[in-house]
Design a protein around this motif. Structure first.
Motif, short mmCIF file in Angstrom:
data_model
loop_
_atom_site.label_atom_id
_atom_site.label_comp_id
_atom_site.label_asym_id
_atom_site.label_seq_id
_atom_site.Cartn_x
_atom_site.Cartn_y
_atom_site.Cartn_z
N GLU A 173 0.84 -1.19 0.00
CA GLU A 173 0.00 0.00 0.00
C GLU A 173 0.88 1.24 0.00
O GLU A 173 1.96 1.25 0.60
CB GLU A 173 -0.93 0.01 1.21
N ALA A 174 0.40 2.27 -0.70
CA ALA A 174 1.11 3.54 -0.71
C ALA A 174 0.95 4.20 0.65
O ALA A 174 -0.13 4.12 1.25
CB ALA A 174 0.55 4.43 -1.80
N PRO A 175 1.98 4.85 1.18
CA PRO A 175 1.89 5.43 2.52
C PRO A 175 0.77 6.44 2.68
O PRO A 175 0.12 6.49 3.72
CB PRO A 175 3.27 6.07 2.73
N HIS A 176 0.48 7.22 1.63
CA HIS A 176 -0.57 8.23 1.75
C HIS A 176 -1.98 7.64 1.67
O HIS A 176 -2.96 8.35 1.93
CB HIS A 176 -0.39 9.32 0.68
N ALA B 100 -3.37 -7.90 12.21
CA ALA B 100 -2.57 -7.58 11.02
C ALA B 100 -1.21 -7.07 11.46
O ALA B 100 -0.96 -6.85 12.66
CB ALA B 100 -3.28 -6.55 10.15
N ALA B 101 -0.34 -6.89 10.50
CA ALA B 101 0.98 -6.29 10.74
C ALA B 101 1.27 -5.33 9.59
O ALA B 101 1.06 -5.67 8.43
CB ALA B 101 2.06 -7.36 10.84
N VAL B 102 1.72 -4.15 9.94
CA VAL B 102 2.13 -3.17 8.94
C VAL B 102 3.65 -3.07 9.00
O VAL B 102 4.22 -2.69 10.03
CB VAL B 102 1.49 -1.79 9.20
N CYS B 103 4.30 -3.42 7.90
CA CYS B 103 5.77 -3.43 7.84
C CYS B 103 6.23 -2.27 6.96
O CYS B 103 5.80 -2.14 5.81
CB CYS B 103 6.26 -4.74 7.25
N ARG B 104 7.07 -1.44 7.53
CA ARG B 104 7.49 -0.21 6.85
C ARG B 104 9.01 -0.19 6.67
O ARG B 104 9.76 -0.56 7.56
CB ARG B 104 7.05 0.99 7.70
N GLU B 105 9.46 0.18 5.47
CA GLU B 105 10.90 0.34 5.19
C GLU B 105 11.70 -0.91 5.55
O GLU B 105 12.73 -0.83 6.24
CB GLU B 105 11.45 1.55 5.95
N LYS C 134 15.66 -1.48 5.93
CA LYS C 134 16.32 -0.18 5.88
C LYS C 134 16.59 0.35 7.29
O LYS C 134 16.18 -0.25 8.29
CB LYS C 134 15.48 0.81 5.08
N THR C 135 17.24 1.49 7.37
CA THR C 135 17.64 2.06 8.66
C THR C 135 16.45 2.28 9.58
O THR C 135 16.53 2.02 10.79
CB THR C 135 18.36 3.41 8.44
N TYR C 136 15.34 2.74 9.04
CA TYR C 136 14.18 3.05 9.86
C TYR C 136 13.09 1.99 9.75
O TYR C 136 11.90 2.28 9.81
CB TYR C 136 13.62 4.43 9.48
N GLU C 137 13.52 0.74 9.59
CA GLU C 137 12.56 -0.37 9.53
C GLU C 137 11.65 -0.35 10.76
O GLU C 137 12.09 -0.13 11.88
CB GLU C 137 13.29 -1.71 9.48
N GLU C 138 10.36 -0.58 10.51
CA GLU C 138 9.38 -0.58 11.60
C GLU C 138 8.30 -1.61 11.30
O GLU C 138 7.81 -1.69 10.17
CB GLU C 138 8.75 0.80 11.75
N ALA D 288 2.20 7.70 7.66
CA ALA D 288 3.33 6.77 7.61
C ALA D 288 4.13 7.07 6.35
O ALA D 288 3.59 7.52 5.33
CB ALA D 288 2.84 5.32 7.59
N ARG D 289 5.42 6.84 6.42
CA ARG D 289 6.29 7.09 5.27
C ARG D 289 6.96 5.80 4.83
O ARG D 289 7.05 4.84 5.58
CB ARG D 289 7.36 8.13 5.64
N GLY D 290 7.46 5.84 3.60
CA GLY D 290 8.26 4.73 3.11
C GLY D 290 7.45 3.65 2.41
O GLY D 290 6.26 3.79 2.16
N GLU D 291 8.14 2.56 2.10
CA GLU D 291 7.52 1.41 1.44
C GLU D 291 6.73 0.62 2.47
O GLU D 291 7.25 0.26 3.53
CB GLU D 291 8.60 0.52 0.81
N ILE D 292 5.46 0.32 2.16
CA ILE D 292 4.57 -0.33 3.11
C ILE D 292 4.15 -1.71 2.60
O ILE D 292 3.72 -1.87 1.46
CB ILE D 292 3.29 0.51 3.34
#
Length: 288
Positions: free
Chosen positions: A175-178, A197-202, A205-209, A226-230
């Motif tokens: 999903e797109a962050p916006h 569910a789980a939302v995995c971001r970045e 990468k350095t700011y993986e969440e 939220a920012r980055g690749e989701i």
């Protein structure tokens, strides 16, 4: 029909298409085979030629082959030339910006064209946001399906979510962050707030969440943006047992309104029970 490994079946002077997974964030995730392929391929078809050259430079690899762009808008027009390259005996390496080509990225059409032409196609395995997110989700993922990107329009998105209401497998999607907040809000409305569910971001990468919780909790968190690749992993639906006898009255109401018995059974059964079982239950009820 006997299966053939394209990599083993390749003969001297024969071309082939090679799909290669590229790092999602950590350069150290690049395999030695990827490095070798970048340095030796006759042609590199890249989603973004600049990023591919930057990747090669970071890996200390000198690209010796021809580099051509291969992104969504030019994918179809590039196919004949790239297939011709493979037919002429060249090795064509296909890479995208991150992860595996053809998984929600350019590549499928080129693979299909080479397969149709009887040309060897092989793959260098590596990073994938789908499997990485599944592993990190903390959810039961023994069985899963990947569903690409959700529809952008709310009505279509909710219809898509409704199709997942009884999906027993875990579902992975991008999903797109916006659009994440709106997507999760719709998921709560359609699937209920308690589904996990789980939302995995970045990822990597350095700011993986990784945010884990119920849809209600994740929707509330996503409101702030939220920012980055989701990548999202949705828990599979819990199995619900429905007794066909409990649905007989619903079938009979539709039949009384003029619907054919078989059509009424199909309408009421949906994904809850077998149409045949419900049909037999109606006939049995009529006999008693």
């Amino acid at each position: 029909m006997q299966a053939v490994n394209p990599a083993q079946a390749q003969t001297p002077g024969q071309g082939r298409l090679v799909l290669a997974a590229t790092p999602m964030g950590q350069i150290g995730d690049a395999s030695k085979r990827l490095c070798d392929a970048l340095g030796t391929a006759d042609v590199i078809a890249a989603e973004d030629t600049r990023r591919t050259r930057q990747l090669a430079a970071a890996l200390g690899v000198t690209i010796t082959g021809r580099v051509v762009s291969f992104y969504d808008q030019v994918e179809v027009s590039r196919l004949p030339g790239l297939v011709a390259d493979v037919e002429s005996g060249l090795t064509v390496l296909l890479v995208t910006d991150a992860g595996m080509p053809s998984v929600s990225d350019p590549g499928y059409r080129l693979v299909a064209a080479c397969v149709e032409a009887g040309l060897p196609v092989t793959c260098l395995p590596g990073p994938s946001a789908v499997t990485t997110a599944l592993a990190l989700s903390g959810l039961p993922v023994e069985r899963f399906c990947f569903d690409g990107f959700p529809p952008r329009k709310q009505g279509q998105r909710r219809a898509w979510l409704e199709s997942l209401a009884t999906e027993a497998r875990a579902v992975v999607f991008f999903e797109a962050p916006h659009r994440l907040a709106a997507c999760l809000a719709d998921a709560v409305a359609v699937l209920g707030g308690d589904r996990r569910a789980a939302v995995c971001r970045e990822l990597t990468k350095t700011y993986e969440e990784v945010r884990r919780g119920t849809l209600a909790e994740l929707a509330e968190w996503a409101v702030d943006g939220a920012r980055g690749e989701i990548t999202v992993v949705l828990e599979g639906a819990a199995a619900v047992h429905t007794d066909p006898e409990d649905l007989v009255d619903g079938v009979e109401r539709l039949v009384a309104e003029g619907m054919r018995l078989k059509d009424a059974c199909a309408e009421v059964a949906g994904t809850k029970v077998s149409k045949r079982e419900l049909y037999d239950a109606v006939l049995e009820a009529r006999r008693t």
